[in-house]
Design a protein around this motif. Structure first.
Motif, PDB file in Angstrom:
ATOM      1  N   PHE A  61       0.838  -1.196   0.000  1.00 43.04           N
ATOM      2  CA  PHE A  61       0.000   0.000   0.000  1.00 43.04           C
ATOM      3  C   PHE A  61       0.874   1.247   0.000  1.00 43.04           C
ATOM      4  O   PHE A  61       0.594   2.219  -0.721  1.00 43.04           O
ATOM      5  CB  PHE A  61      -0.925   0.001   1.209  1.00 43.04           C
ATOM      6  N   SER A  62       1.945   1.224   0.766  1.00 40.61           N
ATOM      7  CA  SER A  62       2.814   2.405   0.849  1.00 40.61           C
ATOM      8  C   SER A  62       3.483   2.697  -0.494  1.00 40.61           C
ATOM      9  O   SER A  62       3.533   3.848  -0.936  1.00 40.61           O
ATOM     10  CB  SER A  62       3.869   2.233   1.945  1.00 40.61           C
ATOM     11  N   ILE A  63       3.994   1.662  -1.170  1.00 45.91           N
ATOM     12  CA  ILE A  63       4.688   1.933  -2.423  1.00 45.91           C
ATOM     13  C   ILE A  63       3.699   2.257  -3.549  1.00 45.91           C
ATOM     14  O   ILE A  63       4.069   2.907  -4.528  1.00 45.91           O
ATOM     15  CB  ILE A  63       5.645   0.782  -2.820  1.00 45.91           C
ATOM     16  N   SER A  64       2.443   1.860  -3.387  1.00 42.86           N
ATOM     17  CA  SER A  64       1.435   2.228  -4.393  1.00 42.86           C
ATOM     18  C   SER A  64       1.118   3.721  -4.338  1.00 42.86           C
ATOM     19  O   SER A  64       0.561   4.269  -5.296  1.00 42.86           O
ATOM     20  CB  SER A  64       0.152   1.414  -4.178  1.00 42.86           C
ATOM     21  N   GLN A  65       1.459   4.381  -3.231  1.00 46.33           N
ATOM     22  CA  GLN A  65       1.215   5.818  -3.110  1.00 46.33           C
ATOM     23  C   GLN A  65       2.374   6.655  -3.651  1.00 46.33           C
ATOM     24  O   GLN A  65       2.239   7.875  -3.793  1.00 46.33           O
ATOM     25  CB  GLN A  65       0.979   6.192  -1.638  1.00 46.33           C
ATOM     26  N   ALA A  66       3.500   6.022  -3.948  1.00 47.25           N
ATOM     27  CA  ALA A  66       4.660   6.765  -4.442  1.00 47.25           C
ATOM     28  C   ALA A  66       4.422   7.255  -5.864  1.00 47.25           C
ATOM     29  O   ALA A  66       3.701   6.613  -6.641  1.00 47.25           O
ATOM     30  CB  ALA A  66       5.906   5.877  -4.384  1.00 47.25           C
ATOM     31  N   THR A  67       5.037   8.386  -6.217  1.00 41.85           N
ATOM     32  CA  THR A  67       4.860   8.966  -7.553  1.00 41.85           C
ATOM     33  C   THR A  67       6.171   9.093  -8.320  1.00 41.85           C
ATOM     34  O   THR A  67       6.163   9.431  -9.509  1.00 41.85           O
ATOM     35  CB  THR A  67       4.216  10.362  -7.453  1.00 41.85           C
ATOM     36  N   CYS A  68       7.307   8.850  -7.665  1.00 38.92           N
ATOM     37  CA  CYS A  68       8.605   9.000  -8.316  1.00 38.92           C
ATOM     38  C   CYS A  68       9.028   7.696  -8.989  1.00 38.92           C
ATOM     39  O   CYS A  68       8.433   6.643  -8.769  1.00 38.92           O
ATOM     40  CB  CYS A  68       9.655   9.449  -7.302  1.00 38.92           C
ATOM     41  N   ASP A  69      10.074   7.790  -9.802  1.00 38.97           N
ATOM     42  CA  ASP A  69      10.508   6.625 -10.577  1.00 38.97           C
ATOM     43  C   ASP A  69      11.189   5.563  -9.724  1.00 38.97           C
ATOM     44  O   ASP A  69      11.161   4.380 -10.061  1.00 38.97           O
ATOM     45  CB  ASP A  69      11.466   7.068 -11.694  1.00 38.97           C
ATOM     46  N   PHE A 124      14.461   0.531  -5.314  1.00 39.06           N
ATOM     47  CA  PHE A 124      14.005  -0.177  -6.511  1.00 39.06           C
ATOM     48  C   PHE A 124      13.100   0.720  -7.350  1.00 39.06           C
ATOM     49  O   PHE A 124      12.563   1.730  -6.876  1.00 39.06           O
ATOM     50  CB  PHE A 124      13.266  -1.470  -6.132  1.00 39.06           C
ATOM     51  N   ARG A 125      12.957   0.347  -8.604  1.00 38.91           N
ATOM     52  CA  ARG A 125      12.109   1.118  -9.514  1.00 38.91           C
ATOM     53  C   ARG A 125      10.639   0.983  -9.119  1.00 38.91           C
ATOM     54  O   ARG A 125      10.215  -0.040  -8.576  1.00 38.91           O
ATOM     55  CB  ARG A 125      12.281   0.623 -10.955  1.00 38.91           C
ATOM     56  N   ARG A 126       9.890   2.015  -9.403  1.00 39.50           N
ATOM     57  CA  ARG A 126       8.440   1.952  -9.181  1.00 39.50           C
ATOM     58  C   ARG A 126       7.814   1.235 -10.371  1.00 39.50           C
ATOM     59  O   ARG A 126       7.596   1.803 -11.436  1.00 39.50           O
ATOM     60  CB  ARG A 126       7.854   3.361  -9.033  1.00 39.50           C
ATOM     61  N   LYS A 127       7.571  -0.059 -10.177  1.00 33.86           N
ATOM     62  CA  LYS A 127       6.972  -0.906 -11.205  1.00 33.86           C
ATOM     63  C   LYS A 127       5.894  -1.757 -10.563  1.00 33.86           C
ATOM     64  O   LYS A 127       6.043  -2.206  -9.420  1.00 33.86           O
ATOM     65  CB  LYS A 127       8.026  -1.819 -11.856  1.00 33.86           C
ATOM     66  N   LYS A 135       3.810 -12.238   5.121  1.00 25.99           N
ATOM     67  CA  LYS A 135       3.090 -11.478   6.136  1.00 25.99           C
ATOM     68  C   LYS A 135       4.028 -10.883   7.178  1.00 25.99           C
ATOM     69  O   LYS A 135       3.759  -9.818   7.741  1.00 25.99           O
ATOM     70  CB  LYS A 135       2.062 -12.379   6.835  1.00 25.99           C
ATOM     71  N   VAL A 136       5.113 -11.591   7.485  1.00 21.34           N
ATOM     72  CA  VAL A 136       6.126 -11.115   8.420  1.00 21.34           C
ATOM     73  C   VAL A 136       7.485 -11.491   7.834  1.00 21.34           C
ATOM     74  O   VAL A 136       7.585 -12.437   7.059  1.00 21.34           O
ATOM     75  CB  VAL A 136       5.902 -11.705   9.818  1.00 21.34           C
ATOM     76  N   HIS A 137       8.539 -10.753   8.185  1.00 22.71           N
ATOM     77  CA  HIS A 137       9.843 -10.898   7.534  1.00 22.71           C
ATOM     78  C   HIS A 137       9.664 -10.760   6.020  1.00 22.71           C
ATOM     79  O   HIS A 137      10.197 -11.548   5.231  1.00 22.71           O
ATOM     80  CB  HIS A 137      10.485 -12.249   7.877  1.00 22.71           C
ATOM     81  N   GLU A 138       8.913  -9.736   5.652  1.00 28.09           N
ATOM     82  CA  GLU A 138       8.549  -9.526   4.251  1.00 28.09           C
ATOM     83  C   GLU A 138       9.765  -9.154   3.411  1.00 28.09           C
ATOM     84  O   GLU A 138      10.696  -8.503   3.888  1.00 28.09           O
ATOM     85  CB  GLU A 138       7.485  -8.433   4.141  1.00 28.09           C
ATOM     86  N   LEU A 139       9.761  -9.592   2.153  1.00 29.65           N
ATOM     87  CA  LEU A 139      10.837  -9.293   1.212  1.00 29.65           C
ATOM     88  C   LEU A 139      10.243  -8.764  -0.077  1.00 29.65           C
ATOM     89  O   LEU A 139       9.189  -9.218  -0.526  1.00 29.65           O
ATOM     90  CB  LEU A 139      11.655 -10.551   0.908  1.00 29.65           C
ATOM     91  N   VAL A 140      10.940  -7.799  -0.687  1.00 30.44           N
ATOM     92  CA  VAL A 140      10.480  -7.263  -1.965  1.00 30.44           C
ATOM     93  C   VAL A 140      10.967  -8.181  -3.088  1.00 30.44           C
ATOM     94  O   VAL A 140      12.119  -8.624  -3.093  1.00 30.44           O
ATOM     95  CB  VAL A 140      10.968  -5.808  -2.168  1.00 30.44           C
ATOM     96  N   MET A 141      10.075  -8.507  -3.996  1.00 31.10           N
ATOM     97  CA  MET A 141      10.393  -9.389  -5.117  1.00 31.10           C
ATOM     98  C   MET A 141      10.737  -8.537  -6.340  1.00 31.10           C
ATOM     99  O   MET A 141       9.885  -7.806  -6.846  1.00 31.10           O
ATOM    100  CB  MET A 141       9.206 -10.291  -5.425  1.00 31.10           C
ATOM    101  N   VAL A 142      11.984  -8.626  -6.785  1.00 29.47           N
ATOM    102  CA  VAL A 142      12.442  -7.878  -7.959  1.00 29.47           C
ATOM    103  C   VAL A 142      12.758  -8.898  -9.046  1.00 29.47           C
ATOM    104  O   VAL A 142      13.779  -9.584  -8.980  1.00 29.47           O
ATOM    105  CB  VAL A 142      13.687  -7.028  -7.632  1.00 29.47           C
TER     106      VAL A 142
END
Length: 399
Positions: A61-69, A124-127, A135-142
């Motif tokens: 939800f937080s990264i969906s609010q970002a507007t930068c690249d 990371f890029r906004r994609k 749910k916990v110890h979350e990791l971003v998937m690139v």
């Protein structure tokens, strides 16, 4: 950022990065302190998210609010060193075909021995395809190319009281057990449950889940660093349960897969020290010190391990080497090692007391007196140090 009741940490975090970001997105999950007011000072875009015990949903939800690249993810109790701030925009400019940037997270606890590091993608890029999982110890998937930078993030979150840490572990455990009920054959979930039980000092439960995690990893392991982490967890549990021979066997298995693994080498030294197999303890402790120094010179050399928990153990290692030399009658060597230990923890009353004991055994009573006094300076109720000083005053040898 996602935050909740972070008034203690948030101001310093935002103050440190405000000049190098174009916008600050804060997602609050239910603060009742001054967190929101602090965020407003920095013109942050503030959003609210009803906490549902799912860190990934809040992150996404937080990264969906970002507007930068590009998106930089931090927690309120994290800091980027000032010298590293200019590197962020430089990396972005140079990363034409890169979607994610790994950074080194330095976890600092309440004492020097608790320092550990791990490596995570935090820039990371906004994609739309780049999202968090877990749910916990979350990791971003690139899904595309990533790059390992030399940017360091200092994490202060382990400075919390024992009560607060226990609350965090219990919160995580409840989430993990719920996830495990749905995915009982997930080795990563079973590992995290084992680690959480270990942190809660529930070792029998921890051993059940780490055994399950190990059994669920197919060999040869696709994720080698994770598999060795599982073995390390198992060896640590066995060691605190005083099953030293089993712990030794598990560590040796880990070294077969990753021969230079710093944590495994340190743990083996400690196991041999506990078994009073001092020749082997010295061998592995010396190896640990050499590899540790190499990683500290360039933390990127530890990237293949993904996480290192023993970086802060040098003081303890030098202290144990001093104890070994003292027992062997090598008092000069013991003094040298004890002095090295004090470089890493210069306020340790135990280290000063041990050094005083070595000097007293050699008949160097002036040096012994000084170190016993130092021990009492840092711990005024240290009775053994007080008794040793009293004996010196009476003209007796304390040892």
């Amino acid at each position: 950022m996602i935050v909740k009741n972070e008034e203690k940490f948030l101001d310093d975090c935002l103050k440190g990065i405000k000049e190098i970001v174009d916008e600050i997105v804060i997602v609050d999950t239910g603060s009742t302190d001054d967190t929101i007011e602090i965020a407003q000072k920095y013109n942050a875009r503030i959003f609210h998210f009803a906490w549902n015990y799912d860190f990934s949903q809040a992150r996404n939800f937080s990264i969906s609010q970002a507007t930068c690249d590009w998106i930089l993810v931090l927690d309120a109790d994290e800091r980027i060193e000032k010298k590293d701030l200019p590197k962020i925009r430089k990396i972005i400019r140079e990363s034409k075909k890169i979607d994610g940037i790994y950074m080194t997270i330095w976890n600092q606890g309440g004492n020097p021995a608790s320092i550990s590091v791990h490596y995570l993608v935090r820039l990371f890029r906004r994609k739309s395809e780049i999202r968090y999982k877990g749910k916990v110890h979350e990791l971003v998937m690139v899904p595309n190319a990533t790059h390992l930078s030399d940017i360091k993030i200092i994490h202060l979150g382990y400075h919390l009281s024992e009560q607060r840490m226990e609350e965090k572990y219990l919160r995580d455990l409840n989430i993990l057990l719920e996830c495990n009920h749905k995915e009982p054959n997930n080795p990563i979930l079973n590992f995290y449950i084992a680690r959480t039980y270990y942190n809660l000092k529930k070792y029998a439960e921890a051993l059940i889940y780490v055994d399950k995690s190990e059994a669920l990893v197919e060999l040869p392991p696709q994720n080698l660093s994770f598999y060795v982490c599982v073995l390390m967890m198992k060896a640590n549990i066995l060691m605190v349960m005083n099953k030293l021979h089993q712990a030794e066997s598990v560590c040796q298995k880990g070294l077969q897969w990753m021969p230079g693994h710093l944590d495994v080498i340190h743990l083996l030294g400690t196991i041999y020290w506990s078994m009073q197999r001092f020749t082997e303890a010295v061998l592995y402790y010396r190896k640990y010190l050499l590899i540790r120094e190499d990683i500290l010179k360039d933390p990127r050399k530890g990237f293949h391990l993904r996480a290192i928990s023993a970086l802060g153990k040098a003081g303890e290692v030098y202290s144990r080497l001093a104890e070994i030399y003292f027992k062997e009658g090598n008092y000069i060597g013991a003094i040298g090692e004890m002095k090295q230990a004090l470089k890493f923890n210069p306020s340790s009353p135990l280290y000063y007391y041990n050094l005083g004991t070595i000097y007293a055994t050699r008949g160097q009573l002036m040096e012994a007196r000084h170190n016993f006094q130092q021990a009492l300076y840092y711990q005024p109720l240290f009775q053994k140090a007080r008794d040793a000083l009293d004996k010196i005053q009476l003209g007796e040898r304390p040892c």
